[in-house]
Structure formats: C-alpha cells, structure tokens
Design a protein around this motif. Structure first.
Motif, short mmCIF file in Angstrom:
data_model
loop_
_atom_site.label_atom_id
_atom_site.label_comp_id
_atom_site.label_asym_id
_atom_site.label_seq_id
_atom_site.Cartn_x
_atom_site.Cartn_y
_atom_site.Cartn_z
N ASN B 55 -9.54 1.47 16.77
CA ASN B 55 -8.42 2.37 16.49
C ASN B 55 -7.65 2.71 17.75
OD1 ASN B 55 -8.81 2.36 13.77
ND2 ASN B 55 -9.69 4.42 13.63
N TYR B 59 -3.84 1.67 17.72
CA TYR B 59 -2.85 2.73 17.50
C TYR B 59 -2.50 3.56 18.73
CZ TYR B 59 -4.42 1.48 12.86
OH TYR B 59 -4.76 0.77 11.75
N ASP B 80 -8.14 9.76 22.77
CA ASP B 80 -7.05 8.90 23.20
C ASP B 80 -5.77 9.68 23.42
OD1 ASP B 80 -5.24 8.86 20.81
OD2 ASP B 80 -6.89 7.79 19.83
N PRO B 83 -0.07 8.38 19.56
CA PRO B 83 0.85 9.06 18.64
C PRO B 83 0.21 10.19 17.84
CG PRO B 83 0.18 6.95 17.75
CD PRO B 83 -0.37 7.02 19.13
N GLY B 84 -1.14 10.20 17.81
CA GLY B 84 -1.81 11.22 17.00
C GLY B 84 -1.71 10.90 15.52
N ILE B 85 -2.35 11.73 14.70
CA ILE B 85 -2.36 11.50 13.26
C ILE B 85 -1.77 12.73 12.58
CG2 ILE B 85 -3.80 11.04 11.24
CD1 ILE B 85 -5.88 9.82 13.13
N ALA B 91 -5.21 9.81 6.41
CA ALA B 91 -5.76 8.77 7.28
C ALA B 91 -7.22 8.48 6.96
CB ALA B 91 -5.62 9.18 8.75
N TYR B 96 -6.04 3.52 3.09
CA TYR B 96 -4.78 3.89 3.74
C TYR B 96 -4.74 3.31 5.15
CZ TYR B 96 -1.09 6.39 6.12
OH TYR B 96 0.02 6.67 6.86
N SER B 97 -3.67 2.59 5.44
CA SER B 97 -3.56 1.98 6.77
C SER B 97 -2.10 1.76 7.15
CB SER B 97 -4.28 0.63 6.77
OG SER B 97 -4.12 0.02 8.03
N ALA B 99 -1.66 -0.36 9.73
CA ALA B 99 -1.86 -1.53 10.59
C ALA B 99 -0.74 -2.56 10.40
CB ALA B 99 -3.21 -2.17 10.27
N GLY B 109 -7.53 -3.49 9.66
CA GLY B 109 -6.44 -2.80 8.99
C GLY B 109 -6.60 -2.73 7.49
N GLY B 111 -7.98 -0.11 6.25
CA GLY B 111 -7.98 1.33 5.99
C GLY B 111 -9.36 1.90 5.70
N MET B 112 -10.38 1.21 6.19
CA MET B 112 -11.76 1.65 5.93
C MET B 112 -12.40 2.28 7.17
SD MET B 112 -12.32 0.59 2.87
CE MET B 112 -14.11 0.59 2.78
N GLY B 113 -11.71 2.20 8.30
CA GLY B 113 -12.32 2.55 9.59
C GLY B 113 -12.82 3.98 9.69
N LEU B 114 -11.92 4.94 9.52
CA LEU B 114 -12.33 6.34 9.69
C LEU B 114 -13.39 6.73 8.67
CD1 LEU B 114 -8.85 7.93 10.50
CD2 LEU B 114 -10.80 7.72 12.07
N ALA B 115 -13.21 6.28 7.43
CA ALA B 115 -14.20 6.60 6.39
C ALA B 115 -15.57 6.00 6.76
CB ALA B 115 -13.73 6.06 5.04
N1 ADP Z 1 -6.60 6.92 17.16
C1 ADP Z 1 -5.60 6.92 16.29
N2 ADP Z 1 -4.34 7.27 16.66
C2 ADP Z 1 -3.31 7.26 15.78
N3 ADP Z 1 -3.45 6.93 14.48
C3 ADP Z 1 -4.67 6.58 14.05
C4 ADP Z 1 -5.81 6.55 14.91
N4 ADP Z 1 -6.88 6.19 14.19
C5 ADP Z 1 -6.45 5.99 12.94
N5 ADP Z 1 -5.11 6.22 12.83
C6 ADP Z 1 -4.30 6.15 11.60
O1 ADP Z 1 -5.15 6.26 10.47
C7 ADP Z 1 -5.05 5.09 9.65
C8 ADP Z 1 -6.39 4.76 9.04
O2 ADP Z 1 -7.32 4.39 10.07
P1 ADP Z 1 -8.63 3.59 9.70
O3 ADP Z 1 -9.34 4.32 8.62
O4 ADP Z 1 -9.38 3.30 10.94
O5 ADP Z 1 -8.11 2.25 9.03
P2 ADP Z 1 -7.29 1.05 9.67
O6 ADP Z 1 -7.55 1.07 11.16
O7 ADP Z 1 -7.86 -0.14 9.00
O8 ADP Z 1 -5.87 1.27 9.33
C9 ADP Z 1 -4.50 4.02 10.58
O9 ADP Z 1 -3.85 2.98 9.88
C10 ADP Z 1 -3.56 4.83 11.47
O10 ADP Z 1 -2.34 5.08 10.80
#
Ligand code: ADP
Ligand code: MG
Lengths: 115, 147
Positions: B55, B59, B80, B83-85, B91, B96-97, B99, B109, B111-115
């Motif tokens: 991430n 991002y 980091d 741009p922030g979220i 997110a 949701y992504s 990418a 991309g 949209g499974m990363g944070l979860a």
């Molecule tokens: N460190 C970050 N800085 C800015 N935006 C982020 C960051 N991490 C995640 N995001 C936002 O959250 C969304 C979902 O992230 P994530 O669940 O990791 O899925 P993916 O990376 O596959 O899109 C990203 O597509 C991005 O828009």
C-alpha cells in the motif's frame, strides 16, 4: 500420493528451475491470477497455479510458503524471475495447458493418487 | 517502545518502487522466524506487513514499517506520507480499490489488502489525514490463542 513429479507428468510440464526436489507431496492447490487473493486465502504448502509471470508471483509465493508454482497457458517468466525462484527454492513448472485444463488434470491425478 | 522490547527495527519503503516490493516484509518474516516465533504468527505478521508495504508503494510517497517485538507481542507500525484516506470505512471494504491498471496487471489491487491486514492481526488501528498520510498499528500476540 501425488508428488510434484507426478503433477508435472500429468501437465506435460517442464521444470524451469532445475535441480529441485520433485518428491514433495502435493495435497493443497490454489488457482488464481490475483495475488491479493493468494495472500488472503492460500494455505502454506499449497501448489499455486497462475497465469501471471512477474516477480511478484515469486515474492508472494515465498512469503506464503507455497510448495511450487505452476504457470499455465504456455507462458514463460523472464530469466530474473526464474533466478529469484531458484534462489528461494521455489520450483516453477510451466505447462501449455489452459488454467481449466491444468486444474482438471491435476485434480484428476490427485484423486487417483488418493485411491 | 516499552522497556521490555527485545527487538526493534525500522524499514524504509519508497513509494512507487515496485521493483523492491516485498523486500521489507520478507526481512520481517525472516527476523521473526529467527526469533523463534511460531509459524502461524510469523505468517500472519508477514502477510499483513506485505499488504501494508504494498500500500505504501502503490499509494503513498514514502513511508516505513517499524517492527518491535516484546515477549508476548509483535508490533508493526506502518506510517506513510501520502495522500491519506478520506473514507476509511470505504477503504476497508473488501473489493474497494483505486489501484491503477498497471497495479492490477501485476496481480494487486483487488481491494482485499486492508481487510486482510485486519484479519491477520489481533489488534488493528488505522488513522489517516488527507493530504498528509496514513498510519496503521498492527499487533500480533505471540502466545496462546487468538482472541
Ligand atoms: N497507505 C495508503 N495511502 C492512501 N490510500 C490508501 C493507502 N492504503 C490503502 N489506500 C486506499 O484504500 C484502498 C483499499 O486498499 P486495500 O484494501 O489495500 O486494497 P488495494 O490495495 O487492493 O486497492 C486503496 O485502493 C486506496 O485507495
Ligand atoms: Mg492494498
């Protein structure tokens, strides 16, 4: 029991990473082109079947401790990707089969080996 | 960092640099292995670190992972500047992504990363400020059952 060697034969596959142990048992399989799904759902020790050939496949594979990577559809990773896999002891088997055909052959051999 | 910290290390991550993606989490994984932690804990921490590292690369502009280990816990703080979220809940939603096509072609991309990061942790904190950056705090318990 299905070994890597048996799986390779079933796939008419080619080992791209020479001199690796092919007696490893294959008992878990995961097919995907989405590394995010691999990271979320694969079990360690699985065979990863994929159509992707970039370095991130190898990096994802080593992180989640896959037993081997099967690359389908006749695709070939670049030399540096193969070298990285060798360095980390991750066998790569390439096959001309489509993803569906590869999965169906492997599952057939796996079930036969269990009987 | 508390006084019973047995190990602490910082790992910088550069935004946009896909060629080095996975190096930091690989190092973290090996360090945790060397410390003798159990395989499930090592794998959970490695997977969460990998997604977090990606991430930053995908991002943010730059960031770092700070690993610290105490007798009962592994802590990974991910910070980091980026741009922030804006909408954290959105997110965090699976699927949701934002990418780019390039990232998707590499296999990321979805949209499974944070979860997935959250799923692998025993405690998960996320804060973000639009235009400044994002901070994750991941905790993994090293002994006993997961709560
Ligand atoms: N460190 C970050 N800085 C800015 N935006 C982020 C960051 N991490 C995640 N995001 C936002 O959250 C969304 C979902 O992230 P994530 O669940 O990791 O899925 P993916 O990376 O596959 O899109 C990203 O597509 C991005 O828009
Ligand atoms: Mg992500």
């Amino acid at each position: 029991m299905l070994t890597l060697k048996g799986m390779m034969t079933a796939l008419d596959g080619e080992l791209l990473t020479p001199e690796m142990n092919l007696e490893t048992e294959c008992a878990k399989f995961f097919a995907s082109d989405l590394m995010s799904d691999v990271l979320a759902f694969i079990q360690p020790g699985s065979i990863l079947m994929t159509g992707l050939v970039n370095t991130h496949v190898v990096r994802t594979a080593r992180l989640v401790e896959v037993a081997a990577i099967v690359i389908v559809q006749g695709k070939r990773p670049e030399r540096k990707v193969i070298d990285e896999a060798r360095e980390h002891n991750v066998p790569i088997i390439a096959t001309g089969c489509s993803m569906f055909e590869a999965c169906s052959r492997v599952s057939g051999s796996f079930l036969k080996g269990r009987r | 960092m508390t006084k019973d910290t047995v190990f602490r290390q910082e790992f910088p991550v550069k935004g946009g640099d896909f060629s080095r993606a996975g190096e930091v989490s690989w190092e973290i994984k090996n360090l945790l292995k060397e410390l003798g932690l159990s395989t499930p804990v090592v794998l959970r921490a490695a997977i969460a670190s990998y997604e977090a590292e990606l991430n930053i690369i995908m991002y943010a502009w730059e960031g770092r992972l700070v690993l610290s280990v105490t007798p009962g816990r592994v802590h990974v703080v991910v910070e980091d500047s980026g741009p922030g979220i804006e909408d954290i809940e959105l997110a965090m939603t699976e699927g949701y992504s934002t990418a780019t096509l390039e990232m998707r072609e590499l296999g990321f991309g979805a949209g499974m990363g944070l979860a997935n990061i959250k799923k692998n942790t025993d405690a998960f904190l996320i804060t973000s400020e639009v235009g400044r950056g994002t901070r994750l705090e991941l905790t993994f318990l090293t002994n006993g059952q997961r709560p």
